[in-house]
Design an enzyme around this catalytic site. Structure first.
Site, PDB file in Angstrom:
ATOM      1  CG  ASP A 479      41.548  -6.488   6.080  1.00  0.00           C
ATOM      2  OD1 ASP A 479      40.966  -5.415   6.803  1.00  0.00           O
ATOM      3  OD2 ASP A 479      41.076  -7.644   6.342  1.00  0.00           O
ATOM      4  CG  ASP A 800      41.199 -11.429   6.373  1.00  0.00           C
ATOM      5  OD1 ASP A 800      40.875 -11.030   7.217  1.00  0.00           O
ATOM      6  OD2 ASP A 800      42.241 -11.624   5.903  1.00  0.00           O
TER       7      ASP A 800
END
Length: 1179
Positions: A479, A800
């Protein structure tokens, strides 16, 4: 219950309560039975019994707004009456149980039996003392004292068996203790937000009590059961409990039941906690699983078929649970039955797959290679030992009864039997040395040690084998936000009132009307849990709490010298009319409020290109809306948004829209509502790259790992950040794609994803922007399934958000963020990065490679010992009718070589040089050519010297020959020298084994590993004691100093010889085979592997019984149970304690529980809920 009036019920309840010793208006049982209802039933029941949720709050003495007073006595009382919010872990195995398990080892059992027979015979003296005539027992050598000492050998073997067992048990025990520590560490980190005394506080999950008002938001894993009080757009994924993959929408009047262990997929809200710990829905299932485990095993043995789903409820009646609960059991049983098809849909029936569901992924690569190797070695050892015994027995019988024509006298029988037992013991010893039972131990020690050390490097490992898989990683999909960047958002540019400000504008330059709209839009249209608090330390940065993007916007308000708190207190959360929460499809968030004149206003914010498409007006410099046409928009994109994005900024557009009071708009028709907006401003938010990331990425690239960035940001921002991080270098041949374009390229005309289309893209793809969670999953799956390169890719993924769950599960190693990560992501992951930092991933790679290398070092050492010991015992037995290395000596060698060496070599600390080589990949054999060269080379040296000593040693040292000694003769110096030299050579070879890639300097960094030094010196000291004082039990006679010097000198020769071997180029030795390779065929996932195992079983049944016993006995029990157990014990602790994490870990925990509820629960969870049903099948 329904027809009683409220007051009537209440008085009855009061009478009940007196027995409960509490003064709450509901008992534990009532709340518990309430939580078993679903949907409308529950609403009806609440209405009839209590009135509404507010009434329940009053009875629980709590306030929906202020929460509990939070005083200690009150919390204590609640814990006593309603229980605590933790599920008691399964009891750890006691030391004695572990000892018992270690004793189950087949080779050890054989040894014990042989030793006991030997003991028995040595005490048995035949009546006619005429055994001089028997066989070739030259009785002259046998003094009375010696005959007495016949029992020593048997006793010594038993003693060494006890030693081995204790060491094994101790290792298992300490490993278990480490896991418990790890679990409690994971637990303490789990916090949840509750309201107490009007303050929003974060408390550990275990502290939550009944009556608490908990704030729930997107991405939470609910820690307890409760009733929904207020909130917006709350959607819950209840598949972990019900197996329904659709998200359930919660509302006060339709379905207010919130259950522990379920995931919040969208929205936010507040709930009042009604059941915790063992009384919550997950807790009840836990208790079922725990109580059910042992009985299931019994049933299993009686051959009850596994598919019998409703065994659970039946069993519960005797699980000492009150009958009010049996209804729930019935439901759970039913759920179990409904979930059954999920498993079978994936091929194979659930019945055949009891073994297959042990772990969420395929067998770890290393495990597969090791099991295979251990089985092969075990078989070879078995054959050698059998041949040894046969040769010894034949030679003895032919020599005694044919050549010397001795009759078999009845009084001689015990003597002969004693000979046979001795031969048998020699055979077993060969076997013991041949089977590398240290392998699983080495793996476990190495992994456990790494896991412990990785905690210091901010890696919290949840599945042991993830650590080793990480060493093979060839690709990392990361990410951007929070991992590569600091996740401290700050607004650095803004476009307000037709002006593009390159830094924060002066408040006076902005029109007052615009300013007011802007402040309201930001303050109201963001989660009220998001705040900016004063810094902890003087001069530090203000603390950002909650959603970081929203924090950036609130910070912008503060930078404009305005304040958002008064706006929020004027418009508290309860007064918000409707909220469209942010989700990955909308990519925007909107809040509707009622104005004083009854009309409605909606504030909206979101990704600029998405929100601007819906704007038809924009506020001018005078604060008046003016028309905003598509061509104005294109110009704005070119002039404002793209320049911002190219500076690596995220662009967020803030807008609003007014609605008339009547007719009231249809709020559910989102397309019409989220349209015709008026743009207030566009801001550029900077999220600076973490300072240590570029260096970490450079290390990855040097180590042969491709880093790809997958982000929801727009492509220009993503590209700018990727260049700053060093993921892409200008002038290289790479691809940066947006999610839409990516999907267009990988799908065929019918819209199906094609693997060969993905194969064209992924090797060059470096940045995937504006990607949805499904794209991330598709990319990961595409890379993993690709056969495009000669090595199969091993992919690590960081995530996440809740929506990253499927990708994290699919990846070979999933990293979740410890700080920013949602509970759902942590649940799906293998490793949690406690500091959310990309450079911790590089540490994980280093540790993973180190595990692999440690195991190779151990193998190289272990196999040299095995080869030499087996050949010496075998040839010695064949030529001299007696093994030069006695049983007890062999056991000692086995103990140092297996157990101690695994400790010494498995705990080598990693070095940076590990990151200079390419990853091994899946098909790389465990034993490379270089290692094979080392093993054979050292074996040649050792065998040459030992045979020289064996046959001409007595002449060199001028001592008596130890060959052809009669039964029970005293230990000879000759054989003692051989034993001592053998051990010395192993000790020095252990130092050689520290390097496996043919390096010259084997002492490099030796003092960084104190364990290694201690073990080598310790072994040396014990060896001195054994030789000088071991006497009869160890068949040793004390040696002179010069003899010792020779032994050590020959040992030192190993180091010199090691240098000689290192000079031979491996490339010349084409004939050397590599071993321990996983073939392509064996990369089939476990499911199919297990079906093969079943077939083998049928084939084996056709074999004769005797053969089966041997084959099964050794091949299967010895090695597989050892290796698999070592790992399995690792995998199943993982869930043992993780607080009611989700039902997956429970199902792992009760590996022996046969009811399908286990199979299906774990499966229901692992199917990615965010995909359409078709995809979920593949997921």
């Amino acid at each position: 219950m329904g027809d009683m009036t409220n007051s009537d019920f209440y008085s009855k309840n009061q009478r009940n309560e007196s027995s409960h010793g509490g003064e709450f208006g509901c008992t534990l049982e009532e709340l518990r039975s309430l939580m078993e209802l679903r949907g409308t039933e529950a609403v009806v029941k609440i209405k009839e019994t209590y009135g509404d949720t507010e009434a329940i709050c009053r009875r629980l003495k709590t306030s929906p707004v202020e929460g509990l007073p939070g005083t200690a006595p009150d919390l204590e009382k609640r814990k006593q009456i309603f229980g605590q919010n933790f599920i008691p872990p399964k009891k750890p195995k006691t030391f004695l149980q572990l000892v018992w398990e270690a004793l189950q080892d087949v080779t050890l059992i054989i040894l014990e039996i042989a030793a006991i027979i030997s003991l028995g015979l040595s005490f048995y003296h035949p009546p006619g003392e005429s055994n001089e005539g028997c066989a070739t027992a030259q009785a002259g050598a046998e003094d009375e004292g010696e005959a007495e000492a016949g029992w020593i050998e048997g006793a010594a073997i038993l003693l060494s068996v006890i030693c081995v067992v204790l060491v094994t048990a101790f290792n298992d025990w300490s490993k278990e203790k480490q896991f418990r520590g790890l679990q409690s560490r994971i637990e303490q980190e789990q916090k949840f937000t509750v309201v107490r005394a009007g303050q929003v506080v974060q408390i550990p999950v275990a502290e939550i009590v009944v009556g608490d008002i908990a704030q729930i938001k997107y991405g939470d894993l609910l820690p307890a059961d409760g009733l929904f009080i207020q909130g917006n757009d709350l959607k819950i994924d209840e598949s972990s409990l019900t197996g329904e993959s659709d998200q359930v929408r919660k509302s006060v009047d339709k379905d207010p039941m919130l259950l522990s262990g379920t995931h919040v997929m969208e929205g936010s809200g507040r709930m009042v906690v009604t059941a915790v710990g063992v009384n919550s829905q997950t807790g009840i299932i836990f208790t079922l699983l725990g109580a059910g485990g042992e009985e299931e095993e019994k049933k299993d043995k009686k051959g009850v078929k596994k598919g019998d789903g409703l065994q659970l409820p039946g069993k519960m009646q005797d699980g000492n649970v009150d009958s009010s609960q049996s209804k729930a059991k019935q439901q759970d049983g039913a759920a179990a039955m409904e979930m059954q098809p999920l498993k079978s849909a994936e091929g194979g029936d659930a019945d055949d797959k009891k073994k297959a569901n042990m772990h969420k992924k395929e067998k770890s690569v290393l495990q597969g290679k090791l099991t295979k190797l251990a089985v092969q070695i075990g078989k070879a050892g078995l054959v050698m030992s059998a041949i040894t015994v046969i040769i010894l027995v034949l030679y003895f019988t032919v020599d005694t009864f044919v050549v010397n024509k001795k009759p078999w006298l009845p009084e001689c029988t015990p003597v002969y039997v004693q000979y046979f037992v001795k031969f048998f013991i020699i055979g077993v010893t060969v076997l013991v040395v041949a089977v590398p039972e240290g392998l699983p131990l080495a793996v476990t020690i190495s992994l456990a040690y790494s896991v412990k050390k990785m905690m210091k490097d901010n890696n919290l490992v949840r599945h042991l084998d993830a650590c080793e898989t990480m060493g093979n990683a060839t690709a990392i999909c990361s990410d951007k936000t929070g991992t590569l960047t600091t996740n401290r958002m700050t607004v650095v540019q803004a476009y307000v009132g037709d002006v593009h400000y390159k830094e924060i504008p002066d408040p006076s330059s902005i029109n007052a009307k615009t300013m007011e709209l802007l402040v309201n839009a930001i303050a109201i249209n963001s989660a009220y849990t998001t705040k900016i608090l004063p810094p902890e330390k003087e001069g530090g940065l203000p603390r950002q709490v909650g959603n970081k993007t929203e924090c950036g916007l609130l910070g912008f308000v503060l930078d404009l010298k305005q304040d958002y708190e008064p706006v929020r207190s004027q418009m508290p959360e309860e007064k918000l009319y409707k909220v469209y929460t942010f989700n990955s499809v909308r990519k925007s968030m909107s809040t509707v409020i009622k104005m004083p004149d009854e009309s409605f206003r909606m504030y909206s914010k979101g990704a600029s290109e998405i929100v601007l498409k819906k704007c038809c007006k924009i506020l001018s410099g005078a604060g008046e809306p003016r028309v905003f046409r598509p061509r104005d928009r294109d110009e704005m994109v070119k002039k404002v948004i793209e320049p911002m994005a190219c500076d690596g900024l995220r662009t967020i557009c803030v807008a609003y829209r007014d609605f008339p009071s009547s007719p009231e708009p249809d709020w559910d028709n989102e397309n019409d509502i989220l349209n015709d907006l008026t743009c207030i401003c566009v801001v550029g938010i900077e999220d600076p790259v973490r300072p240590e990331v570029p260096e970490a990425i450079r290390k990855c690239q040097r180590a042969g790992i491709t880093v790809r960035m997958v982000t929801g940001d727009n492509i220009n921002t993503a590209r700018a950040i990727a260049i700053k991080c060093g993921i892409i270098h200008p002038g290289e041949d790479f691809l940066c794609l947006e999610g839409k374009e990516f999907n267009r390229r990988i799908r065929n005309e019918k819209g199906e994803i094609e693997q060969e289309r993905i194969d064209k893209i992924w090797p060059k793809l470096r940045v995937l922007a504006r990607s949805s969670p499904t794209d991330k999953h598709t990319l990961v799956k595409g890379i993993i399934d690709s056969t495009h390169t000669e090595q199969r890719q091993v992919v690590a993924v960081t995530g996440d958000g809740t929506n990253d769950g499927p990708a994290l599960k699919k990846a070979d190693v999933g990293f979740a963020m410890g700080i920013a990560g949602t509970d759902v992501a942590k649940e799906a992951s293998d490793i949690i990065l406690t500091d959310d930092n990309f450079s911790s991933i590089v540490k994980a790679v280093m540790w993973g490679r180190n595990v692999y290398d440690s195991i190779s070092k151990f193998l190289q050492f272990q196999l040299t010992v095995n080869v030499v010991a087996v050949i010496v015992a075998f040839t010695g037995a064949c030529i001299t009718q007696d093994s030069p290395l006695k049983a007890v000596q062999m056991l000692w060698v086995n103990l140092i070589m297996d157990t101690f060496a695994s400790l010494a070599l498995a705990t080598e600390p990693p070095t940076e040089t590990l990151l200079l080589r390419k990853p091994y990949g899946r098909n790389k054999p465990l034993i490379s050519r270089t290692m094979m060269k080392n093993i054979l080379g050292h074996a040649v040296y050792q065998l040459t010297l030992i045979f020289t000593l064996l046959f001409v040693g007595e002449k060199m040292f001028q001592i008596d020959s130890g060959r052809n000694a009669p039964l029970h003769s005293p230990p000879s110096e000759h054989y003692t020298i051989i034993f001592n030299t053998f051990v010395m050579m192993q000790l020095f070879n252990e130092i050689n084994a520290r390097k496996i890639h043919g390096e010259r300097n084997v002492f490099d960094g030796i003092f960084r590993n104190p364990i290694f030094c201690t073990i080598v010196l310790g072994t040396f000291a014990i060896q001195i004691v054994i030789v000088q004082f071991g006497g009869k039990p160890f068949s040793c006679s004390p040696l002179q100093l010069d003899q010792w010097m020779w032994c050590i000198f020959i040992g030192l020769g190993e180091l010199v010889w090691g240098q000689v071997i290192a000079t031979i180029p491996t490339s010349r030795l084409k004939f050397l085979k590599e071993a321990g390779r996983l073939t392509q065929k064996e990369e089939i996932p476990e499911e199919e592997l297990n079906e093969d195992v079943e077939e083998i079983d049928h084939a084996e049944r056709e074999l004769r019984r005797g053969q089966i016993l041997w084959f099964r006995g050794l091949n299967r029990i010895q090695t597989q149970i050892e290796v698999v157990n070592t790992f399995k014990s690792g995998a199943s602790f993982q869930g043992a304690l993780r607080r009611q994490s989700s039902v997956t870990s429970q199902s792992q925990d009760v590996a022996n529980l046969s009811s399908p509820s286990r199979v299906s629960l774990s499966n229901a969870l692992s199917s990615p809920t965010s995909l359409p049903p078709a995809a979920a099948g593949q997921g």
